[in-house]
Design an enzyme around this catalytic site. Structure first.
Site, PDB file in Angstrom:
ATOM      1  N   LYS A  30       0.845  -1.204   0.000  1.00  0.00           N
ATOM      2  CA  LYS A  30       0.000   0.000   0.000  1.00  0.00           C
ATOM      3  C   LYS A  30       0.879   1.253   0.000  1.00  0.00           C
ATOM      4  O   LYS A  30       0.611   2.214  -0.726  1.00  0.00           O
ATOM      5  CB  LYS A  30      -0.931  -0.006   1.228  1.00  0.00           C
ATOM      6  CG  LYS A  30      -2.056  -1.021   1.111  1.00  0.00           C
ATOM      7  CD  LYS A  30      -2.836  -1.232   2.410  1.00  0.00           C
ATOM      8  CE  LYS A  30      -3.884  -2.318   2.219  1.00  0.00           C
ATOM      9  NZ  LYS A  30      -4.656  -2.620   3.425  1.00  0.00           N
ATOM     10  N   GLN A  62      -4.900  -1.292   9.575  1.00  0.00           N
ATOM     11  CA  GLN A  62      -4.823  -2.619   8.956  1.00  0.00           C
ATOM     12  C   GLN A  62      -5.437  -3.668   9.879  1.00  0.00           C
ATOM     13  O   GLN A  62      -5.120  -3.734  11.067  1.00  0.00           O
ATOM     14  CB  GLN A  62      -3.343  -2.953   8.651  1.00  0.00           C
ATOM     15  CG  GLN A  62      -3.117  -4.270   7.918  1.00  0.00           C
ATOM     16  CD  GLN A  62      -3.649  -4.272   6.485  1.00  0.00           C
ATOM     17  OE1 GLN A  62      -3.793  -3.234   5.849  1.00  0.00           O
ATOM     18  NE2 GLN A  62      -3.945  -5.445   5.977  1.00  0.00           N
ATOM     19  N   ASP A  86     -11.396   2.917   4.046  1.00  0.00           N
ATOM     20  CA  ASP A  86     -11.844   1.520   3.950  1.00  0.00           C
ATOM     21  C   ASP A  86     -13.354   1.416   3.718  1.00  0.00           C
ATOM     22  O   ASP A  86     -13.853   0.352   3.358  1.00  0.00           O
ATOM     23  CB  ASP A  86     -11.540   0.788   5.263  1.00  0.00           C
ATOM     24  CG  ASP A  86     -10.237   0.013   5.223  1.00  0.00           C
ATOM     25  OD1 ASP A  86      -9.931  -0.563   4.160  1.00  0.00           O
ATOM     26  OD2 ASP A  86      -9.547  -0.028   6.258  1.00  0.00           O
TER      27      ASP A  86
HETATM   28  N1  GUN Z   1      -7.014  -6.562   6.033  1.00  0.00           N
HETATM   29  C1  GUN Z   1      -7.341  -7.309   4.944  1.00  0.00           C
HETATM   30  N2  GUN Z   1      -8.044  -6.572   4.053  1.00  0.00           N
HETATM   31  C2  GUN Z   1      -8.180  -5.341   4.588  1.00  0.00           C
HETATM   32  C3  GUN Z   1      -8.802  -4.140   4.138  1.00  0.00           C
HETATM   33  O1  GUN Z   1      -9.399  -4.056   3.061  1.00  0.00           O
HETATM   34  N3  GUN Z   1      -8.711  -3.078   4.987  1.00  0.00           N
HETATM   35  C4  GUN Z   1      -8.072  -3.144   6.179  1.00  0.00           C
HETATM   36  N4  GUN Z   1      -8.044  -2.050   6.945  1.00  0.00           N
HETATM   37  N5  GUN Z   1      -7.495  -4.242   6.624  1.00  0.00           N
HETATM   38  C5  GUN Z   1      -7.537  -5.335   5.831  1.00  0.00           C
END
Ligand code: GUN
Length: 281
Positions: free
Chosen positions: A52, A96, A119
């Site tokens: 990311k 996350q 998100d």
């Molecule tokens: N962990 C796995 N997928 C995601 C996501 O789309 N957002 C977040 N914040 N954590 C994750």
């Protein structure tokens, strides 16, 4: 069969976003900023967060990762989110998941300002999405949606079947397809005849975490099949769809890896830019 090249579509999207960031910088004299909070040292989360960060830098966003040890107190994380909420240079905040057990996930999600919730997990965004109002949309279903639209721009009247009812994917995916006038079925572990449901579908989105669950005889000829699964097996990483056999019947199919994954990350950048633009209105 069309192999839906998520890697390529994501690269194209990142290039569009990179140009948009240049334009926004010229217009507002500032750039969108993304802050990712990572707690603990779980390997997959570390990898995702690094990807990311790299992608955010590539499109020219201001990006920062804040790392905490597994044992960090919940209050420290919530206080940091409050601080980021007030920081005008931060357009988007992502914590996350998964989180350590002692930290209340919902409390964390609800502490993030809805306008900075890249998100799309905040109840305000969930509600706005289901009511058809402007909202952040969770990155994985948004990426799936963009790929489906590339294959079939007009989804009106199509039958779409979600496999899995998670807040991360199944439910928001259903909302996006409903908005496109699909007839949507959300299936789950208690669904009576999953194969029969899938056989009705023009579009299947599989997100259950069961290796190669969806077989060729579950898939209608010419269906679009999106595989969200990432399952570690003795034969390496496989999706929720039996790729080799389904590729013989489907009209279009995403590979694992190289399908949904890169699109999820590109959509996070897109969401960050959308949050920035809304904040400038
Ligand atoms: N962990 C796995 N997928 C995601 C996501 O789309 N957002 C977040 N914040 N954590 C994750």
């Amino acid at each position: 069969m069309i192999l839906i090249d998520g890697k390529k579509i994501a690269a194209e999207l990142r290039e569009e976003l990179r140009q948009e960031v240049v334009e926004l910088k010229a217009k507002h004299n500032k750039i969108p900023g993304l802050t990712v909070i990572l707690i603990g040292d779980m390997a997959p989360s570390q990898i995702y967060v690094r990807m990311k960060e790299k992608a955010a830098n590539e499109v020219g966003l201001k990006s920062e990762v804040i790392r905490y040890p597994e044992a960090v107190e919940e209050k420290i994380v919530l206080d940091k989110i409050e601080e980021l909420n007030k920081d005008e240079s931060i357009s988007g905040i992502l914590v996350q998941l998964p989180l350590p057990k002692h930290i209340d996930k919902q409390k964390v999600i609800e502490t993030i300002l809805p306008g900075k919730d890249v998100d799309g997990f905040h109840p305000m965004n969930v509600g706005n999405l289901s009511s058809g109002y402007e909202s952040s949309v969770p990155c994985t279903p948004l990426g799936c949606y963009l790929m489906i639209k590339k294959i079939e721009p007009n989804l009106t009247g199509k039958k779409a079947v979600m496999i899995g009812r998670s807040n991360l994917n199944g439910k928001p995916m259903a909302q996006l397809l409903l908005k496109e006038n699909c007839t949507v079925t959300i299936t789950h572990s208690k669904t009576k005849d999953l194969k029969a449901e899938c056989l009705e579908a023009d579009i299947i989105v599989a997100a259950v975490g069961i290796p190669e669950l969806v077989k060729a005889d579950w898939v209608k000829k010419d269906a679009i099949v999106i595989d969200v699964g990432i399952n570690k097996t003795d034969n390496g990483i496989v999706g929720d769809v039996a790729f080799d056999e389904v590729s013989k019947v489907a009209r279009a199919l995403t590979p694992v890896p190289g399908g949904v994954g890169p699109m999820t990350i590109a959509c996070l950048l897109k969401n960050t830019i959308e949050c920035f633009k809304r904040s400038q209105k």
